[in-house]
Design a protein around this motif. Structure first.
Motif, short mmCIF file in Angstrom:
data_model
loop_
_atom_site.label_atom_id
_atom_site.label_comp_id
_atom_site.label_asym_id
_atom_site.label_seq_id
_atom_site.Cartn_x
_atom_site.Cartn_y
_atom_site.Cartn_z
N ASP A 1 16.82 14.05 -8.82
CA ASP A 1 16.33 13.94 -10.20
C ASP A 1 15.62 15.24 -10.54
O ASP A 1 14.44 15.43 -10.26
CB ASP A 1 15.39 12.75 -10.33
CG ASP A 1 14.95 12.48 -11.76
OD1 ASP A 1 15.13 13.37 -12.61
OD2 ASP A 1 14.40 11.40 -12.02
N THR B 1 10.15 15.21 -1.80
CA THR B 1 9.95 15.95 -3.06
C THR B 1 9.87 17.44 -2.80
O THR B 1 10.44 18.25 -3.54
CB THR B 1 8.68 15.46 -3.77
OG1 THR B 1 8.80 14.08 -4.06
CG2 THR B 1 8.46 16.24 -5.06
N MET C 1 8.79 18.13 -13.23
CA MET C 1 7.51 17.52 -13.58
C MET C 1 6.49 17.69 -12.46
O MET C 1 5.33 18.02 -12.69
CB MET C 1 7.71 16.04 -13.90
CG MET C 1 8.46 15.77 -15.19
SD MET C 1 8.84 14.02 -15.44
CE MET C 1 7.18 13.36 -15.70
N VAL C 2 6.93 17.48 -11.22
CA VAL C 2 6.04 17.65 -10.06
C VAL C 2 5.59 19.09 -9.93
O VAL C 2 4.41 19.38 -9.70
CB VAL C 2 6.73 17.18 -8.77
CG1 VAL C 2 5.91 17.56 -7.54
CG2 VAL C 2 6.95 15.66 -8.80
N ALA D 1 2.98 17.69 -16.22
CA ALA D 1 4.12 16.77 -16.15
C ALA D 1 4.89 16.78 -17.46
O ALA D 1 6.13 16.73 -17.47
CB ALA D 1 3.63 15.37 -15.81
N THR E 1 14.69 16.55 -13.36
CA THR E 1 13.57 16.44 -14.30
C THR E 1 12.29 16.04 -13.57
O THR E 1 11.21 16.59 -13.83
CB THR E 1 13.89 15.41 -15.40
OG1 THR E 1 15.03 15.85 -16.14
CG2 THR E 1 12.71 15.24 -16.34
N ARG E 2 12.39 15.10 -12.67
CA ARG E 2 11.22 14.68 -11.89
C ARG E 2 10.68 15.83 -11.05
O ARG E 2 9.47 16.03 -10.94
CB ARG E 2 11.58 13.50 -10.98
CG ARG E 2 10.44 13.03 -10.09
CD ARG E 2 10.86 11.82 -9.27
NE ARG E 2 9.82 11.46 -8.32
CZ ARG E 2 9.70 11.99 -7.11
NH1 ARG E 2 10.56 12.92 -6.70
NH2 ARG E 2 8.72 11.61 -6.30
N TYR F 1 8.75 17.79 -17.95
CA TYR F 1 9.68 16.83 -18.56
C TYR F 1 10.47 17.51 -19.67
O TYR F 1 11.70 17.35 -19.77
CB TYR F 1 8.90 15.64 -19.11
CG TYR F 1 9.78 14.60 -19.76
CD1 TYR F 1 10.45 13.65 -19.00
CD2 TYR F 1 9.94 14.57 -21.14
CE1 TYR F 1 11.27 12.70 -19.59
CE2 TYR F 1 10.75 13.63 -21.75
CZ TYR F 1 11.41 12.69 -20.97
OH TYR F 1 12.22 11.75 -21.57
#
Length: 326
Positions: A202, A182, A208-209, A102, A204-205, A106
């Motif tokens: 998003d 997602t 991260m995932v 993550a 960035t999210r 990020y």
């Protein structure tokens, strides 16, 4: 949604896998056996975990090159804590991998740094950490837990427990990518990050995932391999990266992002394990295996190029016709 479609070359890859399986069964003594099938199945499950982790980052237009070092660190953590509780060791290792992945996602999402450059740096750093954690000798599975090593390789016809675990986890990832917001967002970001961001995704999210998923799958593969062998060292997982990338690319996951499924990874893993097993049974030098797998990888890349070029030509022809007609 287009990213969820199986790539145009999948049927060709399945045909190649079947031809290889039949041809090797005829040409290589001992290949056509239940024991060989179980070995192939077991290793496909392990490689598919790594390949699927890499595929997650490829789908979003990135690439995780640190997954083998993550596997080493996670395996050492799990075995070192196993003296207290193996379950606790596994949970701690997977938790550390999740946080690491993550954090990488990020940083990539917030700074735009090249993922290959960043993960090469962390690959080196994590490899050093693994060597510090197990400097003199490998981390060893406690003697009272060696029954788990035997349990993982229990054969039920042509399948093993380890193979079932690996393929089962990969199947779950495939469902999540198809059926969750997602998962769909990952394809959107890989297809066109700016357009996805403009649509409210998003990014960035999503990164991260993807990188957390890659790290967790790499960690799980490392832990399973360590429990199977009963030990884990800082340099014992270096082949994971090459095997995972090869499985993804041979299976048809494109490097440019936006497409790819776990089916692609499984087919790619199956093809390279067929070749590896045949080389081993035939008593051929390991260097020859690398030559054959490299040739297959090149052939698959050329196949993808030809399919894209043909698809583009057809699309162009349809546009010309439509413009002429209207």
């Amino acid at each position: 949604m287009s990213g969820l479609k199986l790539d145009a070359g999948l049927h060709g890859r399945i045909a190649i896998a079947l031809i290889l399986a039949v041809g090797l069964s005829i040409a290589v003594p001992g290949f056509a056996s239940i024991a060989t099938a179980a070995s192939v199945f077991e290793n496909v499950g392990l490689i598919a975990l790594i390949g699927t982790g890499i595929m997650l980052t490829m789908v979003v237009g990135q690439l995780d090159l640190s997954i083998a070092s993550v596997a080493a660190v996670a395996a050492i953590i799990a075995l070192k804590i196993a003296g207290v509780s193996l379950l606790l060791g596994i949970l701690v290792a997977l938790g550390v991998a999740t946080v690491y992945g993550a954090a990488i996602g990020y940083v990539i999402g917030r700074t735009g740094i090249n993922s290959m450059v960043l993960t090469v740096c962390t690959l080196i750093g994590l490899r050093g950490l693994a060597l510090v954690m197990a400097p003199q000798r490998p981390a060893i599975l406690p003697g009272g837990l060696f029954w788990l090593s035997d349990a993982l390789v229990i054969r039920m016809g042509p399948v093993t427990v380890l193979g079932l675990i690996g393929i089962g986890v990969v199947a779950i990832i495939g469902v999540l990518m198809r059926c969750t917001t997602t998962g769909l967002s990952m394809y959107a970001v890989g297809g066109h990050a700016e357009r996805a961001r403009g649509s409210g995704v998003d990014t960035t999210r999503v990164y991260m995932v993807a990188f957390a998923g890659s790290a967790v799958l790499g960690a799980l593969a490392g832990i399973l391999a360590a429990v199977r062998s009963g030990s884990a060292s800082g340099l014992g997982f270096e082949s994971f990266l090459l095997a995972g990338i090869t499985a993804a690319v041979v299976g048809g996951v494109p490097l440019e992002g936006g497409r790819g499924t776990v089916i692609n990874v499984l087919i790619g893993a199956f093809i390279i394990r067929l070749v590896s097993t045949a080389v081993s049974l035939g008593g051929i030098a390991g260097s020859f295996e690398s030559i054959v797998i490299g040739s297959i990888l090149l052939a698959m890349l050329l196949l993808d190029y030809w399919l894209r070029k043909r698809g583009g030509s057809r699309s162009g022809s349809r546009r010309t016709f439509n413009q002429t007609a209207f």
